[in-house]
Design an enzyme around this catalytic site. Structure first.
Site, short mmCIF file in Angstrom:
data_model
loop_
_atom_site.label_atom_id
_atom_site.label_comp_id
_atom_site.label_asym_id
_atom_site.label_seq_id
_atom_site.Cartn_x
_atom_site.Cartn_y
_atom_site.Cartn_z
CE LYS A 127 -3.79 -2.53 2.15
NZ LYS A 127 -4.64 -2.81 3.31
CD GLN A 151 -3.56 -4.53 6.38
OE1 GLN A 151 -3.66 -3.46 5.80
NE2 GLN A 151 -4.01 -5.66 5.87
CG ASP A 194 -9.41 -0.23 4.99
OD1 ASP A 194 -9.15 -0.72 3.88
OD2 ASP A 194 -8.66 -0.33 5.98
N1 GUN Z 1 -7.02 -7.03 6.24
C1 GUN Z 1 -7.43 -7.79 5.19
N2 GUN Z 1 -7.95 -7.01 4.22
C2 GUN Z 1 -7.89 -5.74 4.66
C3 GUN Z 1 -8.27 -4.49 4.10
O1 GUN Z 1 -8.81 -4.38 3.00
N3 GUN Z 1 -8.03 -3.40 4.90
C4 GUN Z 1 -7.46 -3.49 6.11
N4 GUN Z 1 -7.27 -2.37 6.80
N5 GUN Z 1 -7.10 -4.63 6.66
C5 GUN Z 1 -7.30 -5.76 5.93
#
Ligand code: GUN
Length: 291
Positions: free
Chosen positions: A52, A96, A119
């Site tokens: 990211k 995350q 998100d």
């Molecule tokens: N863990 C698994 N997928 C995601 C996501 O799309 N965003 C976040 N913040 N954590 C995750």
């Protein structure tokens, strides 16, 4: 059968965002800024967050990575989120997941200001999405829609079978595919651990979204000839022949299903890169909303 190539499509999305970000700079406007919080040292989470942050640099966004020890208290994390909410320069905030057990996911998600919820996990974002209002869509389902759209996959009147009902993928994609606009207008069946007759339901699917997190779960005898298969699984399976000690497996038995379907996403290189492209889209949108 044809591959739904997430690497190619995500690159196209990111190229577009890079151009738009350069245009903003020329116009003297703010550049998008994503803050990512990574707690502890879960290997998969480390990899995702690194991707990211790298993607932000590729498209010309600013990013701030905040690493917190796995023992951080819920209170300290909520305080940090409060600071990021107040910081005008930060457009998008992501924490995350998964979180350490002693921290409430619900409290953390709700502590993120809805206007920075890139998100799309905040109840306000989910509520807006369900009602068809402008909203941040969760990145993985949004990425899947971008992929279907890129390849011009017909969705109207199709039967979409979603396997899995998580808040991150299964539940939101089921709602998004039933929307009254492209890519949507599907008849959607959501399957989960208590579904009976799963194989028969899958066999009716024109589009199957496999998002249950069980390696190679979807077998060839569960798939109708010509179906479109979207594999959301990314499980690390021990593999002594690999330097890393693991191999990544999707939820679909790819080699067996491939000859039967019309389109399929590979793992890796399918949904994964699209998730990141969608997150970049959301971050750009959050920044643009401040213009
Ligand atoms: N863990 C698994 N997928 C995601 C996501 O799309 N965003 C976040 N913040 N954590 C995750």
């Amino acid at each position: 059968m044809k591959l739904l190539d997430g690497r190619v499509v995500s690159q196209a999305v990111k190229d577009r965002l890079k151009t738009q970000t350069e245009e903003r700079l020329i116009q003297g406007k703010k550049v998008p800024h994503l803050a990512a919080i990574l707690i502890g040292n879960n290997g998969a989470s480390e990899t995702y967050v690194a991707s990211k942050v790298k993607s932000c640099a590729e498209v010309g966004f600013k990013s701030t990575l905040i690493r917190l020890d796995g023992s951080v208290t819920e209170q300290d994390l909520l305080f940090k989120l409060g600071e990021l909410n107040e910081d005008f320069d930060i457009d998008g905030i992501l924490v995350q997941l998964p979180l350490p057990k002693h921290i409430s996911e619900e409290k953390v998600i709700e502590a993120i200001c809805a206007s920075k919820d890139v998100d799309g996990f905040h109840p306000e974002s989910v509520g807006r999405m369900v009602q068809g209002l402008p909203a941040f869509y969760p990145a993985t389902p949004y990425g899947i829609l971008l992929l279907l759209e890129h390849y011009g996959i017909e969705t109207k009147g199709k039967h979409a079978v979603v396997i899995g009902r998580s808040n991150i993928v299964g539940r939101p994609i089921s709602i998004m595919l039933s929307k009254n606009e492209y890519p949507g207008n599907c008849t959607v069946t959501v399957c989960h651990s208590h579904t009976t007759g799963l194989k028969e339901i899958c066999l009716q699917g024109d589009i199957i979204i496999a998002a249950l997190g069980r390696p190679e779960f979807l077998k060839a005898d569960m798939v109708k000839e010509g179906a479109v298969i979207v594999d959301v699984g990314i499980t690390r399976v021990p593999d002594a022949t690999k330097k890393s000690g693991f191999t990544i497996k999707g939820d679909v038995d790819f080699d067996a299903v491939f000859p039967k379907c019309s389109y399929i996403t590979p793992v890796p290189g399918g949904v994964g890169p699209m998730t990141i492209a969608a997150l970049m889209m959301n971050t750009f949108k959050a920044c643009k909303a401040k213009d």
